[in-house]
Design an enzyme around this catalytic site. Structure first.
Site, PDB file in Angstrom:
ATOM      1  N   GLU A  84       0.862  -1.182   0.000  1.00 15.62           N
ATOM      2  CA  GLU A  84       0.000   0.000   0.000  1.00 15.62           C
ATOM      3  C   GLU A  84       0.898   1.232   0.000  1.00 15.62           C
ATOM      4  OE1 GLU A  84      -3.526   2.114   2.683  1.00 15.62           O
ATOM      5  OE2 GLU A  84      -2.737   0.154   3.276  1.00 15.62           O
ATOM      6  N   ASP A 108      -5.837   9.706   8.851  1.00 18.06           N
ATOM      7  CA  ASP A 108      -4.491   9.432   9.332  1.00 18.06           C
ATOM      8  C   ASP A 108      -4.255   9.993  10.726  1.00 18.06           C
ATOM      9  OD1 ASP A 108      -4.005   8.235   6.939  1.00 18.06           O
ATOM     10  OD2 ASP A 108      -2.884   9.910   6.075  1.00 18.06           O
TER      11      ASP A 108
END
Length: 302
Positions: free
Chosen positions: A85, A96
């Site tokens: 990824e 995030d």
């Protein structure tokens, strides 16, 4: 009433799903029949054949610079990644946590751009063509005010097999799925602990390549422990999903990987812990590789 036996492994479920779009009288949806989805399915199948879950490490494109992020990506692959990824730096990364925000901010300060991220994907794909690459981004980056065709085509041409658009849901994704099918990309959707059972079935039906199962409520970031409820979540997701189920968010230690493998996860995604392993300047590639080796060893099924 007779019940139909459900395929038990990622490979069997991928074959049973047929890799095709959802059935029904409406327009085609899903990206399970794309070339990218087939490459992803093959990676999960190889891992299953070897008696383990697939390991999916994460790197940030351009962190701390282009060359070092390429070195980190190749080191992760060589240390045991089954898929990779690749986070595309973005100024407002809603999903995030602190570690990935720090890394993406540093990458942007160092000059990371979408063009640079595409170049990184191409370099990884050229050097390690056997590894499916799955960029992770946000809707504004890839779709913006259009349908996403330009960026999706660039990602596919650079060697991406799929794409995770963290803030895109199936409700809003049909148009982009159509674009992704045309360029050969799998669109990977996410479920969370708060996703209702009925909703989970629908998201899994639409997800291409694999289903991203978020292990906890919150943002990314290494955790000392995973919530005890994650085992039940993984089991439920596997029952609902025609594609492999990969679990991420908070996974940072081999013990976490073993826990998820024991719960039946088809794949495990590790992000923030690997960025932390690079050290404060993002350049300790050997430490990242060492952690990937340890995480890979933990993917074996007992």
């Amino acid at each position: 009433m007779r019940t139909r036996a459900r395929p038990s492994t990622a490979a069997e479920r991928s074959r049973a799903a047929g890799g095709g779009p959802a059935t029904g009288g409406g327009p085609a949806t899903g990206t399970g029949a794309t070339a990218g989805a087939r490459r992803i399915a093959a990676a999960f199948a190889r891992a299953a054949t070897e008696g383990r879950a697939a390991l999916i490490p994460y790197v940030v494109a351009g962190y701390p610079d282009h060359d070092t992020s390429l070195a980190a990506a190749l080191a992760a692959v060589d240390a045991g990644a089954d898929l990779l990824e690749v986070g595309l730096p973005y100024s407002d990364p809603l999903a995030d946590g602190a570690t990935l925000q720090r890394a993406t901010s540093a990458a942007i300060r160092a000059g990371a751009t979408l063009e640079g991220s595409v170049a990184l994907l191409r370099a990884i794909a050229t050097a390690r063509p056997e590894i499916p690459l799955v960029p992770m981004c946000y809707a504004n980056q890839i779709i913006g005010g259009g349908d996403g065709r330009v960026v999706a085509a660039r990602l596919a041409e650079a060697g991406a097999s799929g794409v995770i658009v963290a803030d895109l849901t199936p409700d809003e994704g049909e148009r982009f799925e159509s674009v992704a099918r045309e360029v050969g990309l799998a669109v990977v959707y996410l479920i969370a602990p708060t996703t209702t059972p009925a909703r989970r079935v629908e998201v899994a039906r639409r997800s291409g390549g694999f289903l991203y199962c978020v292990s906890l409520v919150g943002v990314t970031g290494a955790r000392a422990s995973l919530p005890p409820s994650v085992g039940a979540l993984v089991a439920a997701a596997r029952l609902d999903s025609p594609v492999p189920v990969a679990v991420g968010f908070g996974v940072s230690r081999p013990a976490h990987v073993r826990m998820l493998v024991d719960a039946g996860a088809d794949g495990v995604i590790v992000a923030s812990a690997l960025i932390d392993a690079l050290g404060p300047d993002g350049r300790d590639v050997p430490s990242l590789a060492h952690l990937v080796v340890d995480l890979r060893a933990a993917t074996a099924r007992s």
